[in-house]
Design an enzyme around this catalytic site. Structure first.
Site, PDB file in Angstrom:
ATOM      1  N   CYS A 118      -7.507   0.691  -9.897  1.00 19.66           N
ATOM      2  CA  CYS A 118      -6.857  -0.488 -10.467  1.00 19.66           C
ATOM      3  C   CYS A 118      -7.815  -1.223 -11.409  1.00 19.66           C
ATOM      4  CB  CYS A 118      -6.418  -1.411  -9.331  1.00 19.66           C
ATOM      5  SG  CYS A 118      -5.906  -3.046  -9.874  1.00 19.66           S
ATOM      6  N   HIS A 143       0.815  -1.217   0.000  1.00 16.21           N
ATOM      7  CA  HIS A 143       0.000   0.000   0.000  1.00 16.21           C
ATOM      8  C   HIS A 143       0.848   1.266   0.000  1.00 16.21           C
ATOM      9  CE1 HIS A 143      -2.342  -3.187   2.108  1.00 16.21           C
ATOM     10  NE2 HIS A 143      -3.239  -2.810   1.235  1.00 16.21           N
ATOM     11  N   GLU A 155      -2.813   3.303   2.150  1.00 12.98           N
ATOM     12  CA  GLU A 155      -2.521   3.797   0.798  1.00 12.98           C
ATOM     13  C   GLU A 155      -2.809   5.287   0.688  1.00 12.98           C
ATOM     14  OE1 GLU A 155      -4.425   3.582  -3.648  1.00 12.98           O
ATOM     15  OE2 GLU A 155      -4.476   1.733  -2.472  1.00 12.98           O
TER      16      GLU A 155
END
Length: 283
Positions: free
Chosen positions: A188, A72, A124
């Site tokens: 993502c 992360h 993150e």
């Protein structure tokens, strides 16, 4: 019993790279620490610990050791601190997370007010925020947007595991907050694919199992997506599964978070097979 398994399942490419690097450094150094949990899956962390890859606690300080930055990412100040103690730092940050960090710094350097759509307390997001010198704004809830002032230039990035649909809703509400707004889709693709598979599963099955860590953001979002449509259970350990959830004619959906190992899927299938004959379909 029919079982529908969403594909792909198991580790995403970023998690695979992080674990591979950790195991490589362990083989070279004989001892290695990760700065925080390498990935958000307690079963995986336990297995890595057995191999000798240890998680460095929040208040633990070591000197002259091999340290790995988790998937992360970390705030740059933390990395600099551990370097100053003579530690060797190996970066296992997911390449997509690294891309968001670079974008956030670029936007900050070019006088954009950086807005991060994500969870305020997620590692993150904390790491990404550090690349704005902690001057960025984190939007977790729609109510956070009401507090955002008007800025001439705004740059928007996303926590990589955000729900695409929820992120777009928030972007639409931000559009009147600036004159020039640049949006970078940093979610993502593998996360988006799994979210779409969760929607597909919800139309097929009458009960769903979401496999992965309870502390995993992307796994929790899969659970939320499915639970809106069908009875859904977020499973971290095999012992959590109740055989009373199933009948011989059940249509069972299985989907995994991006830090869930393949062997956990196999364990769950073995348990279900012990209850009823299985007819397995890949979705």
């Amino acid at each position: 019993m029919k079982v529908y398994i969403a594909t792909p399942y198991g580790f995403c490419s970023g998690v695979k790279k992080s674990i591979s690097l950790a195991e490589k450094i362990l083989s070279l150094k004989g001892e290695v620490y990760t700065l925080g949990a390498l990935v958000h899956n307690p079963k995986v962390i336990e297995e890595l610990s057995k191999k000798g890859i240890k998680v460095l606690g929040k208040d633990e300080i070591v000197e002259g050791k091999a340290l790995i930055v988790r998937a992360h990412g970390l705030p740059q100040r933390d990395i600099d601190f551990y370097k100053s103690l003579g530690n060797e730092i190996y970066d296992a940050t997911c390449p997509l997370v690294k891309k968001v960090q670079v974008l956030a710094e670029y936007l900050k350097n070019n006088k954009y007010k950086v807005i991060i759509i994500g969870e305020k307390n997620h590692p993150e997001v904390i790491g990404i925020l550090s690349y704005t010198d902690n001057q960025g704004i984190v939007i977790e809830y729609e109510s956070d947007i009401e507090k955002v002032e008007y800025y001439p230039k705004i740059g928007i990035v996303f926590q990589t595991t955000q729900s695409f649909d929820n992120a777009i809703q928030k972007v639409n509400l931000i559009m009147n907050k600036g004159k020039e707004i640049r949006i970078f889709n940093t979610i993502c693709p593998e996360t988006i694919e799994r979210q779409e598979k969760a929607k597909k599963l919800s139309k097929i099955v009458d009960v769903a199992l979401v496999l992965g860590g309870k502390n995993s953001a992307n796994t929790r979002r899969l659970y939320i997506t499915l639970s809106l449509k069908v009875p859904t259970y977020h499973i971290e350990n095999l012992e959590e599964i109740d055989k009373n959830w199933f009948k011989e004619d059940s249509k069972v959906g299985i989907i995994t978070g991006t830090s869930t190992p393949n062997n956990f899927v196999e364990e769950v299938l073995a348990l279900l097979k012990s209850l009823y004959p299985l007819e397995i379909h890949l979705v």
